[in-house]
Scaffold this active site. Structure first.
Site, mmCIF file in Angstrom:
data_model
loop_
_atom_site.group_PDB
_atom_site.id
_atom_site.type_symbol
_atom_site.label_atom_id
_atom_site.label_comp_id
_atom_site.label_asym_id
_atom_site.label_seq_id
_atom_site.Cartn_x
_atom_site.Cartn_y
_atom_site.Cartn_z
ATOM 1 N N ARG A 234 -11.229 -17.066 74.230
ATOM 2 C CA ARG A 234 -11.721 -18.161 75.376
ATOM 3 C C ARG A 234 -13.160 -17.155 76.976
ATOM 4 O O ARG A 234 -12.876 -15.777 76.747
ATOM 5 C CB ARG A 234 -10.399 -18.025 76.268
ATOM 6 N N GLU A 263 -18.086 -25.258 78.532
ATOM 7 C CA GLU A 263 -18.528 -26.059 76.245
ATOM 8 C C GLU A 263 -17.676 -27.241 76.541
ATOM 9 O O GLU A 263 -17.243 -28.066 77.409
ATOM 10 C CB GLU A 263 -16.877 -25.329 75.424
ATOM 11 N N HIS A 281 -17.959 -22.723 69.062
ATOM 12 C CA HIS A 281 -16.253 -22.260 68.930
ATOM 13 C C HIS A 281 -15.315 -22.971 67.445
ATOM 14 O O HIS A 281 -15.154 -24.152 67.231
ATOM 15 C CB HIS A 281 -16.185 -23.204 70.373
HETATM 16 P P1 NAP Z 1 -1.273 -13.634 71.107
HETATM 17 O O1 NAP Z 1 -0.765 -12.846 69.572
HETATM 18 O O2 NAP Z 1 -0.427 -14.097 71.981
HETATM 19 O O3 NAP Z 1 -2.316 -12.276 70.927
HETATM 20 C C1 NAP Z 1 -3.083 -12.386 72.576
HETATM 21 C C2 NAP Z 1 -2.930 -11.300 73.522
HETATM 22 O O4 NAP Z 1 -3.694 -11.364 74.498
HETATM 23 C C3 NAP Z 1 -2.222 -10.015 72.963
HETATM 24 O O5 NAP Z 1 -3.018 -8.658 73.178
HETATM 25 C C4 NAP Z 1 -1.855 -9.514 74.948
HETATM 26 O O6 NAP Z 1 -1.864 -8.636 75.185
HETATM 27 C C5 NAP Z 1 -2.985 -10.388 75.654
HETATM 28 N N1 NAP Z 1 -2.196 -10.888 76.220
HETATM 29 C C6 NAP Z 1 -1.531 -11.753 76.917
HETATM 30 N N2 NAP Z 1 -1.044 -11.975 78.135
HETATM 31 C C7 NAP Z 1 -1.447 -11.682 79.048
HETATM 32 C C8 NAP Z 1 -2.028 -11.078 80.050
HETATM 33 N N3 NAP Z 1 -1.442 -11.372 80.959
HETATM 34 N N4 NAP Z 1 -2.689 -10.007 80.446
HETATM 35 C C9 NAP Z 1 -3.605 -9.022 79.174
HETATM 36 N N5 NAP Z 1 -3.726 -9.133 78.023
HETATM 37 C C10 NAP Z 1 -2.500 -10.568 78.146
HETATM 38 O O7 NAP Z 1 -2.280 -14.585 70.836
HETATM 39 P P2 NAP Z 1 -3.701 -15.187 69.142
HETATM 40 O O8 NAP Z 1 -2.770 -15.218 68.191
HETATM 41 O O9 NAP Z 1 -3.486 -13.451 69.086
HETATM 42 O O10 NAP Z 1 -4.718 -16.201 70.242
HETATM 43 C C11 NAP Z 1 -5.312 -15.025 70.823
HETATM 44 C C12 NAP Z 1 -6.800 -16.234 71.705
HETATM 45 O O11 NAP Z 1 -7.240 -16.601 70.530
HETATM 46 C C13 NAP Z 1 -5.504 -17.573 71.754
HETATM 47 O O12 NAP Z 1 -4.928 -17.939 72.710
HETATM 48 C C14 NAP Z 1 -7.137 -18.533 71.754
HETATM 49 O O13 NAP Z 1 -6.813 -18.732 73.478
HETATM 50 C C15 NAP Z 1 -7.932 -18.479 71.052
HETATM 51 N N6 NAP Z 1 -8.605 -18.543 69.845
HETATM 52 C C16 NAP Z 1 -9.354 -18.842 69.907
HETATM 53 C C17 NAP Z 1 -9.904 -19.841 68.935
HETATM 54 C C18 NAP Z 1 -12.103 -20.034 68.269
HETATM 55 O O14 NAP Z 1 -11.528 -21.140 67.305
HETATM 56 N N7 NAP Z 1 -12.205 -18.521 68.528
HETATM 57 C C19 NAP Z 1 -8.858 -20.061 67.395
HETATM 58 C C20 NAP Z 1 -8.117 -19.860 67.636
HETATM 59 C C21 NAP Z 1 -7.151 -19.382 68.876
HETATM 60 P P3 NAP Z 1 -0.192 -7.454 74.834
HETATM 61 O O15 NAP Z 1 -0.954 -7.429 73.439
HETATM 62 O O16 NAP Z 1 -0.184 -6.561 75.634
HETATM 63 O O17 NAP Z 1 0.985 -8.379 74.453
#
Ligand code: NAP
Length: 315
Positions: A234, A263, A281
């Protein structure tokens, strides 16, 4: 039997709308900001919302829907939804994890390759006729074998790292704790430590208040002058002002970005830079994945209305 009302907010594809019509009494809204325009009696009967969008869906919006039971988000990132406010009101929230991991990881790798191998400027070189006129374009930079750092080794971060391991890259990562990874992957307990240890850094954190500016001015300052940053998470996860300053002053080599703080009207300073590769995006934007996301969103709603456990609950 009377069909449940489903309020679908956002711009959906035809296949989503078709399926929603088949199972529900559907009301569609372009944006959550139009909620107050829905007839009050109908609003009062809405139990389920299919939400697609990045505008805040908070307490005020929830209070316009007194019978609301479930908000099913289209997307894994649910930072637009105030989950605490939902919890207070007994409203369940769901998202669409995992089904989009491959696409987002593919785009992250593609953006880095496109940036570092000058694919866009080379295509322009060819299209302008410069190849015949001037000869070969300037040399690019090698990608395979470099050191990559994943900021947030979650579901998507891990998929990115697995792909980049196949590019013979040295894998570094920062997460709040060390993860079970293949041998040789290096965990960095601080984001600054990661930034100082890699040639390419990919941000894959969740969005929202907890990670606002996690890639801070200090983290950006810790990156080497030859380092490249990519963001598919994000826009909020990076201190965008600090990033723009670093790019303008060429204190880092460049950036490959799919997401921005605002955005779709991103900061116009980005468009003036020659050391960036920008995407609107597009992380999960393939027909296959968008179909899977819509199907999972509706499966959560159907499960809830049938009194069954949610497939992918957030709260
Ligand atoms: P996820 O499995 O929940 O992983 C997110 C990461 O964020 C983990 O490494 C986690 O850290 C970290 N995190 C969570 N809370 C935190 C905090 N308070 N402080 C520091 N780090 C924290 O999520 P995901 O499924 O991989 O998705 C990640 C993100 O990608 C989504 O939330 C979304 O916003 C974004 N996304 C973007 C697109 C796009 O079109 N560009 C598409 C889909 C998703 P730990 O490893 O320490 O637990």
């Amino acid at each position: 039997m009377m069909q449940s009302i489903l309020l679908a907010i956002g711009a959906y594809n035809d296949w989503d709308i078709l399926d929603m019509h088949a199972g529900f009494d559907l009301t569609q809204l372009a944006s959550v900001s139009d909620l107050a325009m829905v007839d009050m009696a109908r609003r009062a009967a809405v139990k389920a919302v299919a939400y697609k969008g990045h505008k805040p869906f908070g307490a005020a919006e929830m209070d316009l829907l007194p019978a609301l039971e479930v908000i099913a988000n289209y997307g894994v990132g649910y930072d637009a939804i105030d989950v605490a406010a939902a919890k207070q009101r007994g409203v369940r929230v769901t998202n669409t994890p995992d089904v989009l991991n491959d696409d987002v990881a593919d785009l992250a790798v593609g953006m880095l390759l496109a940036f570092t191998r000058n694919m866009m400027t080379n295509a322009e070189w060819l299209a302008r006729g410069d190849w015949a006129e001037k000869g070969d374009p300037p040399l690019a930079r090698k990608f395979s074998g470099a050191r990559v750092g994943i900021m947030g080794l979650g579901r998507i971060g891990r998929e990115i790292a697995d792909r980049l391991a196949a590019f013979k890259m040295e894998i570094h990562y920062h997460s709040r704790s060390a993860k079970d990874t293949p041998e040789g992957w290096v965990w960095h307990p601080t984001p600054e430590g990661l930034a100082a240890s890699c040639d390419y850094m990919v941000v894959a954190l969740i969005g929202g208040k907890q990670t606002e500016g996690y890639v801070s001015r200090d983290v950006i300052a810790a990156m080497g002058a030859d380092a490249v940053i990519a963001n598919i998470s994000r826009g909020s996860t990076i201190d965008e002002e600090a990033l723009l300053e670093a790019l303008e002053a060429k204190r880092i080599r460049g950036a490959a970005l799919d997401v921005f703080r605002v955005e779709p009207q991103l900061d116009p300073r980005f468009q003036k830079l020659s050391n960036v590769f920008l995407q609107p995006h597009q992380g999960s934007a393939t027909i296959e994945t968008r179909k899977a996301m819509g199907a999972l969103q509706r499966a959560n709603i159907r499960a809830h209305l049938a009194g069954e456990p949610l497939l992918t609950p957030v709260n």
